[in-house]
Design an enzyme around this catalytic site. Structure first.
Site, PDB file in Angstrom:
ATOM      1  CG  MET A 130      -0.615   8.343  -0.181  1.00 15.33           C
ATOM      2  SD  MET A 130      -1.642   8.870  -1.584  1.00 15.33           S
ATOM      3  CE  MET A 130      -3.095   7.850  -1.355  1.00 15.33           C
ATOM      4  CE1 TYR A 188      -9.871   2.828   0.933  1.00  8.18           C
ATOM      5  CE2 TYR A 188      -8.340   2.513   2.734  1.00  8.18           C
ATOM      6  CZ  TYR A 188      -9.080   1.994   1.713  1.00  8.18           C
ATOM      7  OH  TYR A 188      -9.035   0.654   1.448  1.00  8.18           O
ATOM      8  CD  GLU A 189      -6.073   6.820  -1.444  1.00  9.31           C
ATOM      9  OE1 GLU A 189      -5.765   7.855  -2.059  1.00  9.31           O
ATOM     10  OE2 GLU A 189      -5.328   6.300  -0.590  1.00  9.31           O
ATOM     11  N   GLY A 190     -10.346  10.058  -1.005  1.00 11.43           N
ATOM     12  CA  GLY A 190     -11.415  10.953  -1.424  1.00 11.43           C
ATOM     13  C   GLY A 190     -12.767  10.323  -1.154  1.00 11.43           C
TER      14      GLY A 190
END
Length: 633
Positions: free
Chosen positions: A194, A472-474
């Site tokens: 992504m 990462y991923e928020g």
């Protein structure tokens, strides 16, 4: 080793250097000989699935009977122990970028391990049968995620991200796009990524500059640069499918103008074969990082790259969240895995390492010193790691089972209830398990003392690899804002109230168990307090919007400790029941109960501090820049 000044005033005896050389050679040999081993926690996982969350009551027996599920668990355990963990440490050498035709070479043995992973059908475990998948429940696939992620998280990032791409496409892509790309992604022949972040747009994606211009044949030309793309280039597969956020020419401002596009590294020829003569996406470099060095964190350039719109225009953020939520749950498992791997190594080391005498008297009088596992300070750290990993494991599988409940039920009310609880727990799993998992990894290093800081033992690599999980991923802050702001306050506390009511209902049903009554009463109190604190913050936020951001991380930690407390209470109840019936292993159940006692006595009380700090006035955080400037010269 330090020398006094007297030694420097006269020549050192030759034997001193020989002794030092011998000492360090022995240290090196000891570290290399024992190495770092991983044993998949098969017994505990089966106990959690069969007895604590009762997964068999949800998973369809006709497609995945218990014996098949157990066989899958056993086989993935063998794969991770024999194939993945032995190549974990070499991953710290990192990927090599040459800027040429191959671009990126992964660490030694990684490409071959991925080929065996694909050969074994592991990427297709959860995929839909229509596209070559085996259609196993998400809970079973989560076992694969835990074992692979613990044995070698950085390697597992490659197939994990591919799975996220598949989930996103299943929900939003056209049938034509699914038919063209999903079979290769599901089988693992191709990998997926992504692509969100740009140099000026990280967590806030509203200002991304990547553009998508329509062409006459229905495709789009994508132009822009993306950074921090995990596994953005590799030598695992012949093609990489990138899911890319970009804006159309008529896009409104902000996140409402973002669309999602599928952009492959190589395009297909008219006959469906892959045209590898010309790249459609270019890797212009990879980052040099603190940890997870085996993951090629790539800079990707899109220059009129051909892409295909996924779903509706300007709906990209909604679509990407299907990908991100899958990834966030997986990253939560990374936190569990870091703690588990560190715990296993620390436990072995503590049993072997002699130092001093235990406070109660010599445990090994025939030896010069006792193993450090008998020192209360070391036991405290080990108990702490054990209580976190085992409690977190229950939470991970409890959460994964919610997805299976939604998949296998026709009850609309149950689907809605499970979706709400999943939305509430996802930021807790991601933020709390990674924050606390990193703490446990540090404790594992601490058990080793100075040896933990030495590269050969591998403990410092666990710590470095785990650190990214909070980013990462928020980030932790963003996940906490999502929890308190969206999932609790904007949701009018509906899902939180339902979950707390489940806790209270469970407690009411187990009040007759006198042995766990103190824990039951405490969880009843905390469930009520959790709702009360959320209500207080909601009211304060109406007057001061800064309340949410100032309280969010404390609220997240409080929520995490209460949630794990509930998981431990459920585990205790099962253990007491089986002990009463004479079922299962007595020592196993007593170990669980003792660990629950530690959690309630030493970790759950942390909620008291978080309860106080989260309701402190937001004003105590104001004016920091001014106060910092006042201290400067």
């Amino acid at each position: 080793i330090f020398f006094s000044s007297d030694y420097f005033l006269s020549p050192l005896p030759e034997n001193v250097f020989q002794d030092l050389k011998h000492f360090f050679e022995e240290l090196q040999q000891s570290a290399n000989a024992r190495g770092m081993a991983y044993k998949a926690p098969v017994k505990d996982v089966k106990f959690v699935l069969d007895h604590v969350i009762k997964a068999h009551e949800v998973m369809p027996e006709e497609t995945c009977p218990p014996d098949v599920v157990n066989a899958v668990i056993d086989e993935v355990a063998k794969f991770t122990e024999k194939e993945l963990h032995p190549i974990w440490k070499v991953g710290d050498e990192g990927c090599k970028y040459d800027g040429g035709p191959g671009d990126v070479t992964t660490p030694p043995g990684w490409k071959e391990a991925y080929a065996r992973y694909v050969e074994g059908g592991w990427p297709a475990l959860i995929g839909e049968e229509e596209y070559g998948g085996q259609n196993f429940p998400f809970t079973v696939d989560t076992v694969k995620t835990e074992f692979c992620g613990t044995a070698n998280w950085t390697w597992f990032m490659y197939p994990m991200l591919s799975h996220g791409a598949v989930e996103c496409m299943l929900e939003f892509a056209s049938d034509e796009m699914k038919a063209m790309f999903l079979p290769k992604l599901v089988s693992g022949e191709w990998t997926g990524t992504m692509c969100l972040t740009e140099s000026h747009a990280g967590s806030d994606l509203s200002d991304i500059k990547s553009k998508a211009v329509p062409t006459d044949n229905g495709a789009y030309k994508i132009t822009g640069t993306k950074i921090f793309i995990s596994c953005g280039e590799c030598d695992f597969a012949e093609n990489i499918v990138h899911l890319v956020l970009a804006k159309l020419p008529d896009a409104p401002a902000g996140t409402k103008g973002i669309s999602l596009f599928l952009v492959p590294k190589y395009l297909n020829n008219a006959d469906g074969s892959l045209d590898t003569s010309k790249k459609n996406v270019w890797c212009t470099g990879i980052e040099h990082k603190m940890g997870i060095k085996g993951s090629a964190t790539a800079v990707l350039a899109f220059e009129d790259s051909i892409g295909y719109l996924i779903g509706k225009p300007h709906d990209g953020m909604k679509q990407m969240f299907a990908f991100m939520n899958t990834a966030r749950l997986a990253v939560g498992v990374q936190g569990l895995g870091a703690a588990e791997l560190a715990y296993q190594q620390a436990l072995t080391y503590a049993r072997e390492r002699p130092s001093g005498r235990a406070p109660g008297g010599a445990v090994a009088p025939e030896k010069a010193a006792d193993p450090i596992i008998f020192h209360p300070e070391v036991s405290r750290m080990l108990y702490k790691m054990k209580s976190f990993t085992e409690g977190a494991r229950v939470l991970v599988y409890h959460t994964s089972l919610l997805m299976d409940k939604m998949k296998y039920t026709d009850d609309a009310a149950l689907k809605k209830r499970c979706a709400g609880e999943l939305a509430l727990l996802t930021p807790i799993v991601k933020a709390f398990l990674t924050e606390t998992g990193f703490e446990m990894a540090n404790d594992g290093l601490q058990v080793y003392g100075g040896h933990g800081y030495i590269n050969e033992w591998g403990m410092e690599q666990i710590v470095r690899d785990a650190r990214i999980s909070q980013l990462y991923e928020g980030t932790t802050g963003i996940q906490s804002l999502d929890l308190l702001g969206r999932k609790v306050i904007l949701n009018q506390m509906k899902d939180l109230t339902a979950f707390c009511q489940d806790i209270i209902k469970f407690c009411d049903a187990n009040m007759s168990n006198m042995k766990m009554l103190p824990h039951t009463l405490e969880m009843t109190r905390l469930a009520s307090e959790w709702m009360s604190l959320a209500g207080q913050l909601a009211l304060k936020a109406q007057k001061d919007p800064a309340t949410i951001e100032s309280a969010a991380v404390d609220f997240m930690h409080y929520s995490g400790y209460v949630t794990l407390g509930f998981m431990w209470l459920k585990t205790e109840a099962v253990c007491y029941e089986q002990l009463a019936k004479g079922e299962g292993e007595e020592a196993f159940h007593k170990s669980k109960i003792a660990t629950a006692d530690f959690y309630f006595a030493r970790l759950l009380p942390r909620t008291e501090g978080y309860a106080k700090s989260m309701v402190a006035p937001a004003q105590v955080l104001s004016g920091f820049d001014q106060h910092a400037a006042a201290m400067e010269e």
